[in-house]
Write an enzyme that holds these catalytic residues in place. Structure first.
Site, mmCIF file in Angstrom:
data_model
loop_
_atom_site.group_PDB
_atom_site.id
_atom_site.type_symbol
_atom_site.label_atom_id
_atom_site.label_comp_id
_atom_site.label_asym_id
_atom_site.label_seq_id
_atom_site.Cartn_x
_atom_site.Cartn_y
_atom_site.Cartn_z
ATOM 1 N N GLU A 41 0.817 -1.215 0.000
ATOM 2 C CA GLU A 41 0.000 0.000 0.000
ATOM 3 C C GLU A 41 0.858 1.276 0.000
ATOM 4 O OE1 GLU A 41 -4.146 -1.550 2.045
ATOM 5 O OE2 GLU A 41 -2.711 -0.463 3.301
ATOM 6 N N GLU B 161 -6.651 -7.770 -1.041
ATOM 7 C CA GLU B 161 -7.203 -7.692 0.315
ATOM 8 C C GLU B 161 -8.677 -7.340 0.269
ATOM 9 O OE1 GLU B 161 -5.240 -5.150 3.115
ATOM 10 O OE2 GLU B 161 -3.225 -5.763 2.501
#
Length: 684
Positions: free
Chosen positions: A150, A313
């Site tokens: 991320e 995710e």
């Protein structure tokens, strides 16, 4: 497919055995197998464990877990662990620490806490990636590399290293100070630069300040826009160093990093060029519109020309960072997982596989909850999905989504729109794109979300909401698209500036003026309490006589375009609100204001019908989503019911067999249970 070692939709997610004692490991694997989990993401935040000091590397725990997972038929998505530097590094080499917007040096803590232009960080991050690649290059469990995690999830850095790197970045972009001064319009407020060393970062100490609604305001949009470009490029350079380090030893293993949908800080179109496969993390709220989630999936798919992507995710149930962390109701996790598959995902992965017991993610959901056994609702739902994905096998792998409409989405345009000093703080670029996407979604019409660099020739309709920034060559590209027979829609506040955020003089919409057949004289910004009306002439098929509009109203004049609707109020009553210009074999539409949602649905329904773009099914009630994936000449129709209750769906001239149940689905009305899905293998 992503990796032929695992020829099915991968199922699993982030696993942190480094947070647990070894007796837990075998119990976890027993439960993974019960749930049908066959891929685990390891090592995401284990840098400090792997490298306790500058010279020591210890991968013993990772060796054991890689072997254990492989012995049990579970593949590994191996992360490089570089998303949080170790504490010893921050103490010994403070250049790795970021400096914030107000000039304050950070201390060790959090994650994504490294300066992207720190020589120390770059050296040790790329070294860690290479040591992992050297060690596991021949390990049979290794399926894919997961670089960092991320990127961009923390604040930007304003340290001296970044400032020096920004000067070099600007020198490479502009070549000369004369060209830089022109692009940044530095004649304003006496900002002309005569030496590269005089350039400083735009921050709370120089050109910027915190504005309303969380926006950063700036005196010089050109400088601030380039800083955002530079920051995105700096992080991308860090990614590329690790990419090259692992590719050196594992050239045939794909590489990714997990993106975050419409994440504003990074230009994902630029990033995707350096990713073997796109992956992303999907975390809608309880009340996030299903069409918005669909648009995010489509945005991620569009980053690499429609190539299937990884859902890296999602949560099995609860997520922990939102104001109200609601549970996913029964069936929702499965339904939202299939929504990702319907829109191009070839993996279904979770954060996380076992729930943490401490720190800020201990209340984030997991396949294995704090109860620690399989007798939970969440585990049973995960196991059901795992069984279904196992039965699907490789049927859907590499299948492509087909769409005849596209929405143009551009990060640099987004930055520029919301950095503009006016005309309204209510303008949100993503919201405007979603309004069009949502209208098509409700009509059952598929739309790709693509870059301005994409090939548009395969689309019958292209929508470019708020194309404020017209990049070099884009106007010519759009003219050729329309001239060849395409239909283009663009909107208010378009054609205003070029790539340096300098206004194109001669009248809005600048380079788009010839294509659209209009010119805009003024732009009126309405208060939230103010509304105007779009008045449609009698006889326009499928449209009401009038609709509300607001936020912005362009005051435009026709230069050959046909006026299709006008404003109903204020001093510009009767001026055009909607125009269409015939251009070659196609047509270019201009919507001069932000209308109520029903206008977009009514208008786009008629326009799509006129272009031969039809819904995927004959009738589907509100809350039913449809998409189509195709592979080797075989079409698969997804029908998802987001409603809690059953609904009737009529496929029309389509029929087939539901892959999940084996049930025939014909063209007549059939009942689809609440929060359920059909994957219909269509008859040819």
């Amino acid at each position: 497919m992503i990796n032929p070692k695992k020829p099915k939709i991968w199922y699993g997610g982030d696993y942190n055995p480094d947070q647990w004692e070894k007796p837990i490991w075998d119990e976890d694997i027993r439960m993974f197998k019960l749930a049908g989990i066959d891929v685990a993401t390891l090592n995401v935040f284990a840098w400090a464990k792997n490298q306790p000091d500058e010279d020591t590397y210890d991968f013993g725990w990772l060796d054991e877990m890689m072997d254990k997972l492989h012995a049990n038929g579970i593949g590994v998505c191996l992360a490089t662990s570089t998303a949080a530097h170790p504490a010893w590094m921050a103490r010994k080499y403070p250049d790795v620490l970021q400096v914030d917007f107000h000039g304050r040096k950070r201390k060790f803590g959090g994650r994504h806490n490294s300066c992207p232009n720190s020589p120390t960080y770059r050296k040790y991050a790329s070294r860690m990636a290479e040591k992992l690649a050297e060690r596991y290059k021949d390990h049979p469990a290794l399926l894919i590399w997961h670089i960092n995690n991320e990127y961009g999830g923390a604040g930007n850095c304003y340290c001296d290293n970044c400032e020096a790197a920004f000067r070099e970045w600007a020198r490479a972009r502009y070549g000369t100070l004369d060209e830089l001064n022109r692009a940044w319009n530095t004649g304003f407020w006496g900002h002309t630069f005569h030496d590269w060393e005089d350039i400083v970062l735009p921050s709370g100490l120089s050109e910027e300040w915190a504005g309303a609604n969380g926006r950063t305001e700036t005196n010089f949009q050109g400088i601030s826009l380039d800083y955002i470009r530079f920051h995105s490029d700096s992080l991308l350079d860090c990614y590329k160093l690790e990419y090259e380090a692992v590719k050196k030893h594992t050239p045939d293993i794909p590489v990714t990093t997990n993106l975050m949908g419409a994440f504003k800080k990074l230009d994902y179109h630029k990033w995707a060029k350096h990713m073997d496969v796109v992956s992303w993390d999907n975390y809608p709220r309880f009340d996030t519109p299903h069409s918005y989630t669909g648009m995010m999936h489509d945005l991620m798919r569009g980053l690499k020309d429609g190539q299937p992507f990884m859902l890296m995710e999602q949560t099995p149930s609860q997520q922990n960072w939102q104001p109200y962390n609601s549970l996913k109701r029964p069936g929702v996790m499965r339904l939202w997982s299939y929504q990702a598959v319907a829109r191009g995902a070839d993996t279904i992965l979770f954060f996380q596989l076992r729930r943490s017991i401490g720190a800020c993610e201990k209340y984030h959901g997991a396949v294995i909850e704090h109860a620690g056994h399989e007798h939970t609702r969440v585990f049973r739902e995960c196991a059901r999905l795992g069984e279904e994905l196992g039965k699907l096998g490789d049927t859907l792998l590499d299948a492509r989504v087909r769409a005849k409409a596209a929405i143009l989405f551009d990060w640099e345009n987004w930055w520029a729109v919301e950095m503009s000093s006016g005309p309204t703080i209510a303008l949100r670029y993503v919201d405007e794109a979603h309004k069009f996407y949502d209208a098509l979604y409700r009509l059952g019409i598929a739309a790709d979300v693509v870059s301005v660099e994409a090939d548009l020739s395969g689309y019958d309709l292209v929508i470019a909401p708020v194309m404020y920034m017209v990049k070099q060559g884009v106007a010519d590209k759009l003219e050729k698209y329309v001239q060849a027979g395409g239909a283009l829609i663009t909107t208010f506040f378009s054609g205003i500036v070029g790539e340096s955020d300098l206004v194109q003089t001669g009248g809005y919409p600048g380079e788009l003026r010839k294509l659209l057949g209009i010119w805009a004289e003024e732009i009126d910004a309405l208060l939230p309490s103010q509304r105007n009306r779009i008045v449609v002439p009698d006889g326009a098929p499928g449209l009401r006589a009038e609709y509300e509009c607001g936020m912005l109203c362009d005051l435009i004049h026709s230069e050959g375009a046909e006026v299709k609707a006008v404003y109903g109020d204020d001093f510009y009553r009767g001026m055009p609100a909607l125009t269409v210009n015939k251009f070659g074999a196609g047509e270019a539409w201009y919507l001069a204001t932000s209308p109520e949602t029903s206008f977009l649905q009514d208008w786009l329904s008629q326009l799509c019908a006129s272009r031969g773009i039809r819904p995927l099914v004959r009738t589907a009630p509100e809350g039913v989503e449809t998409t189509l994936r195709s592979k080797d000449g075989q079409d698969y129709l997804f029908v998802l019911n987001h409603n809690e209750d059953a609904v009737s769906v009529e496929l029309g001239d389509r029929s087939g067999v539901d892959l999940l149940t084996g049930r025939p689905i014909d063209g007549g009305k059939a009942e689809l249970a609440g929060r359920d899905v059909w994957i219909v293998k269509l008859h040819s």
